[in-house]
Design an enzyme around this catalytic site. Structure first.
Site, PDB file in Angstrom:
ATOM      1  N   GLU A 157      40.398  47.609  31.871  1.00 30.80           N
ATOM      2  CA  GLU A 157      40.070  46.995  33.154  1.00 30.80           C
ATOM      3  C   GLU A 157      40.085  45.492  32.929  1.00 30.80           C
ATOM      4  O   GLU A 157      39.368  44.997  32.058  1.00 30.80           O
ATOM      5  CB  GLU A 157      38.697  47.455  33.634  1.00 30.80           C
ATOM      6  N   CYS A 182      33.314  42.281  38.088  1.00 34.48           N
ATOM      7  CA  CYS A 182      34.758  42.495  38.201  1.00 34.48           C
ATOM      8  C   CYS A 182      35.174  42.790  39.633  1.00 34.48           C
ATOM      9  O   CYS A 182      36.354  42.720  39.961  1.00 34.48           O
ATOM     10  CB  CYS A 182      35.199  43.624  37.278  1.00 34.48           C
TER      11      CYS A 182
END
Length: 529
Positions: free
Chosen positions: A264, A301
Site C-alpha cells: 500500500e 493513507c
C-alpha cells in the site's frame, strides 16, 4: 519506563550479534529515550528467514481452531498492554493517548476477526467435483480444491499506525491466519513499541504451543532488501511510500523465483463536491472536510488530498469558507523528524509549481506541520502533471475547479489509482452525475457517499486497496477479512484417497464448513460418486 532488551526475535529466542546500535527518540522533543536496539546482521536476517521456513510445515498443518486460538491469545495479550505501554507509544509517535487506546482495540479486534474467519472456514474455498465414472464420452476423475498458505511472509511496519499496521497489525494477522509464519521488519520510528507488542505475540505463541519461528522480528535499516530476496520468503506485506514499495516490488520481481508484494503506497483520495450538496450545506461540508484533512496531522493513507468541484458561485463560496477554516487550524507534531522533512518538501514543491496558488496556511517552519490549502488549475491534471498525483503526507490538500460535467469526467480519467473516492451529493446530484460512478469504480477500491475517507472499518466488506499506485496489486485489501486471500494459494487434489485429503475436502466434512460440491453449496458429508 518498561525494561526492554532491544534484541532481535529469532525462532523464539533473542539475538544481538551485531555492533550497530539504533536509538529510540521522543517524537515531540527529539530527546533520546533510554532504549537502544541492535541492528540485525546478515546472519541474523538469514536465521530469521530460515526459522520461519522451519516453522512453516508444522504451523500450516495445525487445525484452523489451533491457529484461531493463537490469534485470540495475541488479542488478549495486546489488550493487557497497560497505560505504561500507551504512554511509551505516545512518546515515540507524538500521537495522543485516545488515538493509541483506540488503535490498541483495533489491533486486538483484527486478530479476533481473523480467528472468526478461521473458524467459519470460507477462507479455505473448498470445492469438490466428485468422480463420474459413467460419464460419456469420457469419465470424470475426482477433483477437490482448497487453499493453503503460500509460505513465510515478510511484513514491514508502517510509521503512521504503530499498532494496527505494525508488529501485530493487519498484515501479520492475515499471514498468521493463512498459516504463514512471519518475519517482521520493525519500523525505526517506534522500535520500543514494536518490542512490547512482539513480546505479547511471543507470550501468546508460548501459551498456545505454536512452533518456534512462527513469529520473528528484526531491527535495522537496510535489512529489508536481504529479507525480500531470501528464497524462504514467499510474499511481502508493506505499507509506506511509493518509492519504498516500488523498490520492494522490483526486488521481488528480480528474484530467481519472483514473489508477490502487497504494497500500500500512495493515494490522494479525491473528494468530489457536487453542486446541490454545496448549495444546501456548503458551510457544513467546509467544516467537516477541514476536520478530515487535519485529523491526526493528516498522517492517514486515506487523507483527502484532492477536492474537486464545478465552477460557479456556490463552489467559489465553498472555497472561501474552506480556506478560512484551514487557516484557523493549529500546527501539529508529526510522527518523526523524517516525516516532517518530507512534508515540508512536498509543500515547497507545490508552492513552486506554476498553476498552483496557495490559499491558506502559515509558512512551514519550526518543528511542527502547518496545515496548508492550495488551488490548482485543472489543466495541470489533464496535462499529466505528476506533482498533483503525488501524496503530500500531512495536513495538506488541493482544490481543483472544473468547468462542467465533461471536464469533471476528463479530470477523473486523468487520475491514477486510489484507495478511496468520495462523492458529496444530494439526491438530485446522484441523478445528474450517475455517469461518475463507473469512472470512480475504475479508479478506487472504496467508494464513499456523503462521508469522509479518514477512518477504515475492520470488517468483512472493507476494501483498503486500489489500482496502482495506491497498491501494487488491486486484487487485494490490507484491511478486513479478505486480506487473508493475499497469502493463500489454491491446490487441487485429483483422485486422492480420503485419508490423504485436507480436512476441508474429506467426505465426512469434519470441519463442518460450507463447500461447493458438484456445483451446489453444502455442509453435508459426502459419499464418493
Amino acid at each position: 519506563m518498561p525494561n526492554l532488551l532491544g534484541y532481535n526475535y529469532i525462532a523464539g529466542a533473542r539475538s544481538a550479534a551485531g555492533s550497530v546500535v539504533l536509538q529510540s527518540f521522543d517524537a515531540r522533543t527529539g530527546e533520546a529515550l533510554p532504549y537502544r536496539f541492535t541492528q540485525a546482521t546478515p546472519a541474523e536476517v538469514e536465521a530469521a528467514a530460515q526459522a520461519a521456513e522451519a516453522a512453516f510445515v508444522t504451523y500450516r498443518s495445525l487445525s484452523p481452531e489451533r491457529r484461531a486460538a493463537f490469534l485470540d491469545a495475541i488479542a488478549e495479550e495486546i489488550d493487557l498492554l497497560d497505560d505504561t505501554f500507551v504512554a511509551l507509544v505516545c512518546r515515540e509517535t507524538a500521537l495522543p493517548e485516545v488515538r493509541i487506546k483506540g488503535e490498541r482495540a483495533r489491533t486486538s479486534g483484527q486478530m479476533r476477526l481473523f480467528a472468526q474467519v478461521l473458524r467459519r472456514g470460507d477462507w479455505l474455498g473448498a470445492r469438490i467435483d466428485r468422480a463420474q465414472p459413467e460419464r460419456q464420452p469420457l469419465p470424470r476423475v475426482d477433483l477437490r480444491q482448497c487453499r493453503i498458505g503460500v509460505g513465510p511472509v515478510a511484513v514491514f511496519g508502517a510509521s503512521n499506525f504503530p499498532l494496527a499496521f505494525s508488529t501485530a497489525g493487519g498484515d501479520t494477522a492475515a499471514a498468521l491466519a493463512a498459516g504463514c509464519p512471519v518475519v517482521f521488519k520493525a519500523h525505526s520510528g517506534h522500535m520500543a513499541t514494536a518490542e512490547m507488542v512482539a513480546d505479547a505475540i511471543v507470550r501468546a505463541a508460548q501459551r498456545t504451543g505454536m512452533p518456534n519461528g512462527t513469529f520473528n522480528m528484526i531491527y535495522g535499516g537496510g535489512v529489508g532488501e536481504q529479507l525480500v530476496k531470501h528464497p524462504a520468503i514467499q510474499a511481502v506485506g508493506f505499507t509506506g511510500s511509493l518509492k519504498g514499495g516500488r523498490a520492494l516490488c522490483d526486488m521481488a520481481a528480480a528474484r530467481a523465483q519472483p514473489i508477490p508484494v502487497f504494497a500500500e503506497m500512495s493515494s490522494i483520495n479525491p473528494v468530489l463536491l457536487l453542486p446541490a450538496a454545496l448549495e444546501q450545506r456548503g458551510d457544513a461540508i467546509a467544516t467537516e472536510l477541514t476536520a478530515s484533512v487535519v485529523q491526526g496531522c493528516g498522517q492517514f493513507c486515506t487523507n483527502p488530498g484532492l477536492i474537486i468541484g464545478l465552477r460557479g458561485p456556490v463552489f467559489s463560496h465553498f472555497v472561501e469558507q474552506f480556506a478560512a477554516r484551514m487557516a484557523d487550524q493549529p500546527a501539529q507534531t508529526m510522527l518523526n523528524a523524517g516525516t516532517l522533512q518530507s512534508y515540508a518538501k512536498g509543500v515547497a514543491a507545490l508552492q513552486a509549481q506554476a498553476g498552483i496558488r496557495h490559499l491558506a496556511g502559515s509558512p512551514q517552519q519550526g518543528q511542527q506541520a502547518q496545515p496548508q490549502l492550495f488551488q490548482a488549475d485543472a489543466e495541470l491534471l489533464l496535462a499529466g502533471n505528476e506533482l498533483l498525483q503525488e501524496e503530500v503526507f500531512g495536513p495538506c490538500t488541493i482544490v481543483v475547479e472544473v468547468a462542467d460535467e465533461h471536464a469533471l469526467l476528463q479530470v477523473l480519467r486523468a487520475l491514477h489509482g486510489q484507495l478511496t473516492a468520495t462523492l458529496i451529493a444530494e439526491p438530485g446530484d446522484l441523478s445528474r452525475f450517475a455517469m461518475l460512478v463507473p469512472e470512480l469504480e475504475r479508479k478506487a477500491g472504496r467508494l464513499l457517499l456523503n462521508g469522509y475517507p479518514t477512518g477504515v472499518e475492520v470488517c468483512d466488506a472493507m476494501v483498503h486497496g486500489g489500482p496502482y499506485p495506491a497498491t501494487s496489486d488491486a486484487r487485494g485489501t490490507s484491511v478486513g477479512s479478505l486480506a487473508i486471500d493475499r497469502f493463500l494459494r489454491p491446490v487441487c487434489y485429483q483422485n486422492y484417497p480420503d485419508a490423504w485429503l485436507p480436512d476441508a475436502l474429506k467426505d465426512a466434512n469434519p470441519l463442518g464448513i460450507e463447500r461447493l460440491v458438484d456445483g451446489a453449496w453444502s455442509r453435508a458429508g459426502l459419499t464418493r460418486g
